[in-house]
Structure formats: structure tokens, C-alpha cells
Design a protein around this motif. Sequence first.
Motif, short mmCIF file in Angstrom:
data_model
loop_
_atom_site.label_atom_id
_atom_site.label_comp_id
_atom_site.label_asym_id
_atom_site.label_seq_id
_atom_site.Cartn_x
_atom_site.Cartn_y
_atom_site.Cartn_z
N GLU A 42 51.73 39.04 27.40
CA GLU A 42 50.35 38.57 27.34
C GLU A 42 49.38 39.67 27.71
O GLU A 42 49.72 40.62 28.43
N LYS A 43 48.17 39.55 27.21
CA LYS A 43 47.09 40.45 27.58
C LYS A 43 46.34 39.86 28.77
O LYS A 43 46.21 38.65 28.89
N GLY A 44 45.83 40.73 29.61
CA GLY A 44 45.13 40.25 30.80
C GLY A 44 46.05 39.43 31.68
O GLY A 44 45.67 38.35 32.15
N THR A 56 50.65 37.38 40.20
CA THR A 56 51.21 36.28 40.97
C THR A 56 51.40 36.73 42.41
O THR A 56 52.26 37.57 42.70
N LEU A 57 50.58 36.18 43.31
CA LEU A 57 50.70 36.55 44.72
C LEU A 57 51.96 35.96 45.32
O LEU A 57 52.76 36.66 45.96
N GLN A 64 47.97 32.62 41.54
CA GLN A 64 47.70 33.76 40.67
C GLN A 64 46.23 34.17 40.70
O GLN A 64 45.35 33.36 40.98
N VAL A 65 46.02 35.46 40.40
CA VAL A 65 44.67 36.01 40.23
C VAL A 65 44.56 36.47 38.78
O VAL A 65 45.26 37.41 38.37
N PRO A 66 43.72 35.85 37.96
CA PRO A 66 43.66 36.18 36.53
C PRO A 66 43.35 37.65 36.26
O PRO A 66 42.45 38.23 36.87
N ASP A 101 42.46 44.16 30.40
CA ASP A 101 42.85 43.50 29.15
C ASP A 101 44.16 44.06 28.58
O ASP A 101 44.54 43.73 27.45
N ALA A 102 44.86 44.89 29.34
CA ALA A 102 46.08 45.52 28.84
C ALA A 102 47.18 44.48 28.62
O ALA A 102 47.27 43.48 29.33
N GLU A 103 48.01 44.76 27.61
CA GLU A 103 49.14 43.87 27.31
C GLU A 103 50.34 44.28 28.17
O GLU A 103 50.73 45.44 28.21
N ILE A 104 50.94 43.30 28.82
CA ILE A 104 52.12 43.52 29.66
C ILE A 104 53.29 42.75 29.03
O ILE A 104 53.18 41.55 28.78
N LYS A 105 54.37 43.46 28.77
CA LYS A 105 55.53 42.82 28.17
C LYS A 105 56.17 41.84 29.14
O LYS A 105 56.31 42.14 30.32
N GLY A 106 56.56 40.69 28.59
CA GLY A 106 57.23 39.67 29.40
C GLY A 106 58.73 39.78 29.31
O GLY A 106 59.29 40.52 28.49
#
Length: 465
Positions: free
Chosen positions: A264-266, A270-271, A287-289, A301-306
Motif C-alpha cells: 500500500e501507499k502511505g 503500527t505502534l 496506527q498512525v496513518p 506517499d511511498a509504496e511499501i511492499k506487504g
Amino acid sequence: MDPLLLSRLQFAANISFHILFPTINIALCWFLVYFRLRHSAAYGTKDSKGWEEAYYLWTKVFALTFALGVVSGVTMSFQFGTNWPGYMEKTGNIAGPLLGYEVLTAFFLEATFLGIMLFGRGRVSDRVHLVATLMVALGTTMSAFWILSLNSWMQTPAGYEIINGKVHATNWFDVVFNPSFPYRLVHKLLASTLTAAFLIAGLSAWQLLRNTANEGTRRALRAGVVAAAIAIPLQIIAGDMHGLNTLEHQPAKIAAIEGIWQTEKGAPLTLFGWPNEEERRTDYAIQVPGLASLILAHDIDAEIKGLEEFPNAHPPVAPVFWSFRVMVGVGVLMLLVSWWAAWSLWRAHRAALGSGRMAVYPRKMLIALSAMTFSGWVSTLSGWYVTEVGRQPFIVYGLYRTADMVADHPAGMVLSTLIAYLLVYVFLLVSYVLVLMHMAQHPAQAPAVASPQSPQPAEPISGPA
């Protein structure tokens, strides 16, 4: 009982115990160099005895820690042959030389000059004794250099080719200075600095609370607190750079650390939460968006692979997820305590300045430092679990799976030796802590020795009257 799981637990027990002691000594010896330099600079003044007392006590701590590090390190080499023969068979052309360089550094440099450092005071010149202490410090650092180079290569392999299923080096510079090595080396050296600094400050604070302090206690306390206060912000910066490198080369580990299941982007940070691998989600998540993308990629706005991007090729999520949060939590606590202690020490010494009285340290500060004595161990082990468990299911990332390297031993045999290791390690660890407490509560006076550089009084001439 799964022999693979038991073998992994046995190796984890061995390396968890072993890593405690080098983590102290890598930096502790540099503290000894500092104490020795301060003693030499203050020679002939009232401060000289205090620095000598600090050097004397912490040299004994170094010797005890060094002994346990050597003993526990020997069992590590057995593990490669008894439990993981496939590892040396496949990667021995690279792992063997790097391990050999570490042994040469430890035993031909570190151990050789250790004898002079421990027993040479008063038998060799002050300059030679200082050089011996410096060489031991260099030896401990170089040992860490080679071990971390090998471990980093296992995380981010480079400079190799595979012939008949076995790894061969094509460029040793790329092997040693692989993509993650500089970040891991700096991160580990700073972790060792923090571990040694809090150990020194914590035991010194304990001495002050128990009224067993000698003239070197306050000097050691200040050195430990100042070193910790300087090192912890540097460690935060190094950790951020290490995280960027890990995102580039081991994105599955980052996804497990943050509990990111879908790409997902952005991505939110997860604290806290409870990773649920069966349902592929994090329950009870706070979580902090957008903050995960901002921290990991410096772009909100970077995409992070799940984890969905790495089917059957990502680590178990819960151990990595929680270990990382323990490491970060202890690091934040280190920052707060060290800065508070540094500020308290500054106020105490400023209040005593010009009065001729000894500075009075706040009792709450001493209690906090005592409670943080072994906090470096907690943070180091947590970070090590993130690194090693986060590499799974590979023993060399992307090349060889751990399950393909384990020896075919009966589960009962591995379990029995695991229990034996744990019993011995618990006994040794408790004994080590008790001996440190005994040293702190019964600090011996540094023996008065004449330096070979000092002029000796001439003997009276006797003869017939």
C-alpha cells in the motif's frame, strides 16, 4: 518435536548467550584506553588515583567478560559442524576465511596484548602498557569487523558465484563490504558503546547507593553517562539509515517488522498490535496513518511492499514485530535516562563548584541508572532477533533455505543438548551478574606499583666505619 526448530532454538541459545559478552567488551576496552589516558594526563595530581582506581576495577570486569566470551564462542564453532553441516558445505569458501580472520584477530592481537594489559602494570613502562591496552581495543573492534562482515554477507550476499551448488568468491572486496555491512558495523559499534556505558554508569551508581564507592567511581559514572548521552542520538540516526538499507535489500523483513500485510501507499505505522498470521492482519492495532512510509522511505506517499508479495519467503511476523518494538522502546528509555542523568550531573557539579564540597547526586538518578545497568543487553538481543529471525526462511538471504542446511539428528538428542546448554548458560549468567555485584560492593584498591619510567631511590652505600 521438530529437529529443525530445536536446532534453531539451540543455535539461538548459544549465540544469545555469546553475544552478551563481546557486546560489552568491544566498547569497554575503549573506555579503558580513555581511563588510562586520563590517568597519564593527571599523573602527579590528586585526580591520578581516581582514574587508576577506575581503570583497575573495569580491567577486572573486562577480563571476566573476555573469559566468558571466549568460552561461549568455542561452542559456536561446534554448532556449524554438529547441527548445520550444510551451511559450511555450501558457503565454507566464504564463511571459512572470514571466520579465520576473526580468530587470527582475536587470538594473535587481542589475546596476546591482554596479558600485558592485565599483568604488565609496573612491569613495563607506562607507554607500553597504554599501547597494550590500545591494541586489545583494536583487536576487539577488528574481531567485530570480521564477524559482522560475514553476518552481513548472509543478509545481503555479494561478490560471489555458485558452482555446483557451492558459493565461490569472485570479488573479496564486495564480499567483505557487502551492501549492508557499513550500516550493521556502525549500528553494532554504537550498540556496544551504549551497553558498556550503561553497565559502567549502572554499577557505579550502585556503588554510590551502597556506599562502597572509591575515588574512581564518580569518574567512571560521568564517563558512562556522557558516552551514553552522545551515542544514543547517533544510534537513532544509524538505525534510520540501516532501515533504509534493509527496505532496499530485504523488504520482506521490513514488512514483518511493521506488520504490513498488503502492499500500500502511505502505509500506516503500527505502534502496537497483535500479528495474526492465520487471518493475515494485525489485531487491536494502534496506527498512525502514513507514518510508516514517511519513516521507511522518507516519503509519506511511498509504496511499501506487504507480506503478500513474498509467499513462503517471509519471516515469522510476531517474533520480528515484537522484538523490534522492544529494541526501540529500550532505546527511547536509554535516551531519556542518559540525558536526564547528564543534566543532573551537570547541575550537581555546578552547585558544588567553588564550595570545596563533593557534588551530591540525586538518589532518583542513581536508582534509575542502576535499573538500566543491563538495558544494553535487552536492546542488543532484541535487535539481534530482528536481524536473524527476519532473515528466515533463508540462512543466506535469497540463496539457501535454513531447512536445507540442518543436520538429520533425532529430535530427542537435540532437545537434550538444548536443555543442557540452557542450564549451563543460566548458571554462568547468574554467576557473572553476582560477581559484578560483588566487585561493585567490594572494590579493591589498585595496587601501588612503581612505574619503570620512574626514578628509583638509590640504595645507601655501606662499608667499614
